[in-house]
Write a protein that holds these residues in place. Structure first.
Motif, mmCIF file in Angstrom:
data_model
loop_
_atom_site.group_PDB
_atom_site.id
_atom_site.type_symbol
_atom_site.label_atom_id
_atom_site.label_comp_id
_atom_site.label_asym_id
_atom_site.label_seq_id
_atom_site.Cartn_x
_atom_site.Cartn_y
_atom_site.Cartn_z
ATOM 1 N N ILE A 1 1.328 37.999 -19.865
ATOM 2 C CA ILE A 1 1.375 38.609 -21.203
ATOM 3 C C ILE A 1 1.411 37.503 -22.253
ATOM 4 O O ILE A 1 2.251 36.606 -22.192
ATOM 5 N N THR A 2 0.502 37.579 -23.181
ATOM 6 C CA THR A 2 0.463 36.610 -24.277
ATOM 7 C C THR A 2 1.330 37.133 -25.415
ATOM 8 O O THR A 2 1.083 38.222 -25.948
ATOM 9 N N ARG A 3 2.384 36.398 -25.736
ATOM 10 C CA ARG A 3 3.266 36.814 -26.818
ATOM 11 C C ARG A 3 2.545 36.647 -28.154
ATOM 12 O O ARG A 3 1.830 35.679 -28.373
ATOM 13 N N THR A 4 2.724 37.607 -29.024
ATOM 14 C CA THR A 4 2.094 37.557 -30.341
ATOM 15 C C THR A 4 3.162 37.744 -31.423
ATOM 16 O O THR A 4 4.112 38.518 -31.228
ATOM 17 N N VAL B 1 4.971 41.526 -34.195
ATOM 18 C CA VAL B 1 4.573 42.790 -33.577
ATOM 19 C C VAL B 1 5.724 43.785 -33.677
ATOM 20 O O VAL B 1 6.891 43.399 -33.796
ATOM 21 N N GLU C 1 5.417 43.893 -26.195
ATOM 22 C CA GLU C 1 5.714 42.623 -25.542
ATOM 23 C C GLU C 1 4.652 41.568 -25.832
ATOM 24 O O GLU C 1 4.900 40.380 -25.700
ATOM 25 N N GLY C 2 3.470 42.006 -26.177
ATOM 26 C CA GLY C 2 2.363 41.090 -26.425
ATOM 27 C C GLY C 2 1.071 41.759 -26.042
ATOM 28 O O GLY C 2 0.937 42.987 -26.127
ATOM 29 N N ILE C 3 0.101 40.967 -25.587
ATOM 30 C CA ILE C 3 -1.203 41.501 -25.203
ATOM 31 C C ILE C 3 -1.609 40.949 -23.847
ATOM 32 O O ILE C 3 -1.123 39.904 -23.402
ATOM 33 N N PRO D 1 -2.684 46.029 -25.952
ATOM 34 C CA PRO D 1 -1.274 45.801 -26.253
ATOM 35 C C PRO D 1 -0.410 46.251 -25.074
ATOM 36 O O PRO D 1 -0.750 47.211 -24.372
#
Length: 320
Positions: free
Chosen positions: A53-56, A59, A64-66, A75
């Motif tokens: 999971i890539t944190r962004t 949000v 949690e991210g994408i 997402p």
């Protein structure tokens, strides 16, 4: 007919068999702890192990991210966090879900199995006031006595990404097209948004919270019109039904309506977050006059307006 068409028709046939028997299939999962949750399998595209999971930044809470899944960026929504459930359990599975014209991944602790249940065994959460009903649309009991909380995933999605606003371009219908609209939906959020649209259109309305309640209310409206010797169309212009509802789903409700000659000429519009081609074809099979996906306020208003205009034109032709 190609292989893809055959698969589609097989899916439609399977859905039709389920709908005709007033049954649904639930995917059971856990968020850590003893509580069992469920989601209609028709909203689940696939289940997989957690991906990187890539944190962004910046949000909403619960996101949690994408992730990247076969070229698509989705997402990731942590369900436990979103519904305010305290859990330290590892989130090991992703439910890739598709509904309300959105695709997203739900992060869960574990996935159990798929169970087939009858809609009349699915009850509104208000019938069990001890339960936390904030993000639940229904409850059901498994044969072993364990309760399953069916999540209101439309409400969860709206909480995370925000509600679709009813735009100002929705206008009131002409006075001679105004007619009473009856709608049935088990989601609190959906009922709120439908009422906003109908109020903006200047249409009087009544509603029910599930299919069984809707059918009882519709029969009462028809019986009252018969007793008063007035046309049913004077009290009822259009019926709007959800597909998934406790106690009786929208497909069976539509079949009841279409089998009762008192409702001849009154259109039934299916308004559902299950917006796949297969679900639209199933709606046609049970006799709905139109299908509109949740939640697109302008499309919903346009569909209702078009149906009422058609009724007005038909009445004018009959009177000519």
């Amino acid at each position: 007919m190609g292989a893809g068409d055959n698969r589609l028709m097989d899916m439609v046939d399977e859905k039709a068999r389920l709908a005709g028997s007033n049954k649904m299939e639930l995917l059971l999962f856990s968020l850590g702890g003893s509580e069992v949750f469920g989601i209609n399998v028709f909203k689940v595209r696939e289940v997989c192990e957690t991906l990187p999971i890539t944190r962004t930044p910046n949000v909403p809470r619960g996101v949690e991210g994408i992730i990247s899944l076969r070229g698509a960026i989705l997402p990731v929504i942590d369900l436990a966090t979103t519904i305010n459930l305290q859990s330290d359990a590892a989130r090991t599975k992703l439910l890739i879900t598709e509904f309300s014209s959105h695709t997203q991944a739900f992060l869960v602790a574990d996935v159990d199995r798929i169970v087939r249940i009858e809609w009349d065994r699915v009850k509104s959460p208000q019938s069990m006031p001890t339960a936390n009903t904030s993000f639940m649309t229904a409850l059901t009991e498994l044969p072993d006595g364990k309760l399953v909380s069916i999540l209101d995933v439309e409400q969860i999605l709206a909480t995370v990404i925000g509600e679709d606003r009813v735009p100002p371009e929705i206008q009131q219908v002409d006075a001679d097209s105004k007619s009473n609209v009856f709608f049935a939906d088990d989601s609190t959020l959906a009922r709120k948004k439908i009422i906003e649209v109908l109020d903006r259109m200047g249409l009087p309305h009544q509603h029910a919270n599930n299919g069984a309640e809707a059918w009882e209310k519709l029969k009462a409206i028809a019986a009252r019109a018969e007793a008063e010797k007035t046309p049913l169309e004077a009290a009822l212009g259009l019926i709007l039904v959800d597909a998934e509802m406790p106690e009786m789903d929208g497909y069976v409700l539509t079949r009841h309506i279409k089998a009762d000659p008192r409702f001849n000429g009154i259109p039934v519009v299916m308004h559902s977050s299950l917006s796949s081609v297969a679900n639209k074809k199933l709606g046609q099979q049970v006799g709905v006059d139109a299908y509109v996906a949740k939640f697109h306020p302008v499309e919903l208003a346009s569909m209702i307006g078009a149906q009422l205009t058609h009724i007005k034109a038909r009445k004018g032709a009959n009177e000519a």
